[in-house]
Design a protein around this motif. Structure first.
Motif, short mmCIF file in Angstrom:
data_model
loop_
_atom_site.label_atom_id
_atom_site.label_comp_id
_atom_site.label_asym_id
_atom_site.label_seq_id
_atom_site.Cartn_x
_atom_site.Cartn_y
_atom_site.Cartn_z
N ASN A 50 52.66 19.03 33.61
CA ASN A 50 51.52 19.65 34.20
C ASN A 50 52.43 20.93 35.45
O ASN A 50 51.17 22.08 35.40
CB ASN A 50 51.08 18.52 35.64
CG ASN A 50 49.87 19.39 36.22
OD1 ASN A 50 49.46 19.08 37.28
ND2 ASN A 50 48.70 18.93 35.58
N ALA A 51 53.14 21.11 35.71
CA ALA A 51 54.23 22.41 36.16
C ALA A 51 53.59 23.94 35.23
O ALA A 51 53.05 25.24 35.52
CB ALA A 51 55.13 22.64 36.35
N THR A 75 47.38 24.52 39.33
CA THR A 75 48.94 24.58 38.89
C THR A 75 50.24 25.36 39.09
O THR A 75 51.49 25.45 38.81
CB THR A 75 49.03 24.03 37.33
OG1 THR A 75 48.97 24.99 36.78
CG2 THR A 75 48.39 23.23 36.92
N GLY A 102 49.42 14.44 36.63
CA GLY A 102 49.11 15.92 37.68
C GLY A 102 47.57 16.09 38.36
O GLY A 102 47.42 15.06 37.77
#
Ligand code: C2O
Ligand code: CU
Length: 459
Positions: free
Chosen positions: A93-94, A102, A436
């Motif tokens: 997700n990051a 994000t 996420g």
């Protein structure tokens, strides 16, 4: 092992100029720096200042193998903050490049290091995800090759389709001669409400294929008897396209990078953000039109399919429309998934969101307009979409593939799918297997900027 990786990297370097490879405890790493900045294009004799990656539009094609790690140091040479989104990749997700969700947008002059594993093979792409930057040319192909290629073909080409206006808005001869609807007039409603209509009021003087206008077309060289793989990507901000090749049929093998049962058609229709892989048999020597027709608006783009065995043949005129454009058209119902066999247990999902597209809003039954869609890890989620608006919307879910419901029951896995205007419906299921906070939005970038976006959040 090391030597093998190095040789692959050199081959890549020859195409993109900058790729090099190393290894990490996780396996091979492909590194490609992306510099977002000013680019000058020559469009039919008009020099156009726009934005792109590494001085080119499209940006460099990134290629690596499934399971490998991609590392991209981004440098922002633009006057605006930016991010890069890796469309179609189920990544961590990051690294998703979703601004304010994000990551903070990367300020002018600053950088950001993207690094993630690419889990699945497929034809994907990358693009800027802030404002209307994608519409200026900040996009490129991201091709993930399988460990074992099951298709056999002799050559492949990547075709990025785009609607273009930057630097051309003032060219009045285009409004007269090259089509694009009159920005002041209102286009007529189509007879068939399921048609994809773009009546955004924006005016796109040109349709480009790999940033090449019809008068200076991109050319695909082939030889008689070859089988050619095309990876077709719609990178436009505001336009869906119909795509066909004179004298040839298209065998569709992948939708949004995921394998489907092969189906042969005359034409495909491709919404913004969607991809199709097709095979063609080179069995008709000559020079043929690769036609790219905007859906629901005037204008026309093209490339040339040229047989090297028939070098003397003259290219078709730039406005020639292959009859195949009006032939058998691919629909989602034609697509049968041949990849992952997973389905919701007993055919029923754990959680359903009933969504209505209204204007440029995504309304969810029982939720406030800003509330995220909460899901639990591991569950099957169903989205039912009903489009009450006058426009069609290609809807994209980040970080996941979803299975489109089709009458045949084993619909394709996609990450972007269009909901037809005025009462059109679409249902899809996806497994919440990538924790996420993820965007779900219309891939018409103008609709997205008008707020046509919701967030999916894992509890
Ligand atoms: Cu291709 Cu959120 O986008
Ligand atoms: Cu939309």
């Amino acid at each position: 092992m090391m030597a093998g990786a190095g040789v692959g990297a050199l081959a890549l370097g020859a195409c993109s100029g900058i790729t090099f490879a190393g290894t990490s405890p996780l396996g091979p790493v492909t590194t490609l720096g992306l510099d977002a900045g000013q680019v000058r294009l020559d469009l039919e004799g008009t020099p156009v200042e726009t934005w792109g990656y590494n001085g080119t539009v499209p940006g460099p094609e990134i290629r690596l193998r499934e399971g490998e790690t991609l590392r991209v140091p981004l440098r922002n040479g633009l006057s605006d903050p930016t991010t890069v989104h890796w469309h179609g990749i189920s990544l961590v997700n990051a690294m998703d490049g979703a601004p304010f969700l994000t990551q903070a947008p990367v300020e002018p002059g600053a950088g950001f290091d993207y690094e993630f594993v690419v889990p699945e093979a497929g034809t994907h792409w990358y693009h800027a995800h802030v404002g209307h930057q994608l519409d200026r040319g900040l996009y490129g192909a991201l091709i993930v090759e399988p460990r074992h290629e099951e298709l056999s073909y002799d050559r492949e080409y990547t075709l990025l389709l785009d609607d273009w206006r930057d630097g051309l808005d003032d060219r009045s001869e285009y409004s007269a001669g090259h089509g694009g609807h009159d920005p002041t007039g209102s286009p007529a409603l189509p007879a068939d409400p399921r048609e994809w209509v773009s009546f955004g009021g924006r005016f796109y003087p040109l349709t480009l294929v790999n940033a090449r206008p019809p008068a200076d077309p991109y050319t695909l060289d082939v030889r008689l008897g070859e089988r050619i793989r095309l990876r077709v990507i719609n990178a436009a901000a505001d336009t869906g396209f119909r795509f066909a090749i004179g004298g040839h049929r298209l065998t569709v093998t992948h939708a949004d990078g995921m394998p489907v049962q092969h189906v042969t058609v005359d034409a495909i229709r491709i919404g913004m953000g969607e991809r199709y892989d097709v095979l063609i048999e080179a069995d008709a020597p000559g020079a043929w039109q690769v036609g790219v027709m905007p859906e629901g608006r005037t204008g026309y783009g093209r490339a040339i399919l040229r047989y090297l065995d028939a070098a003397g043949s003259t290219a078709p005129p730039s406005d020639l429309r292959p009859t195949e454009l009006d032939g058998r058209l691919l629909t989602y119902d034609d697509l049968v998934n041949t990849g992952k066999e997973e389905t919701p247990a007993a055919g029923s999902p754990d959680r359903t969101f009933a969504l209505t597209l209204s204007g440029t809003d995504i309304l969810a039954d029982g939720l406030d307009p800003t509330e995220p869609f909460l899901v639990d890890s591991g569950e099957w989620v169903r989205f039912t979409l009903r489009n009450e608006s006058m426009k069609w919307h290609p809807m994209h879910l980040h970080g996941h593939h979803f299975r489109v419901s089709t009458p045949g029951g084993n619909g394709p896995l996609k990450d972007t799918a269009a909901v037809p205007a005025r009462g059109g419906e679409l249902t899809f299921d996806w497994r919440a297997d990538n924790p996420g906070a993820w965007m779900f939005h219309c891939h018409n970038h103008y609709h997205m900027e008008d707020g046509m976006m919701r967030t999916v959040t894992y509890r």
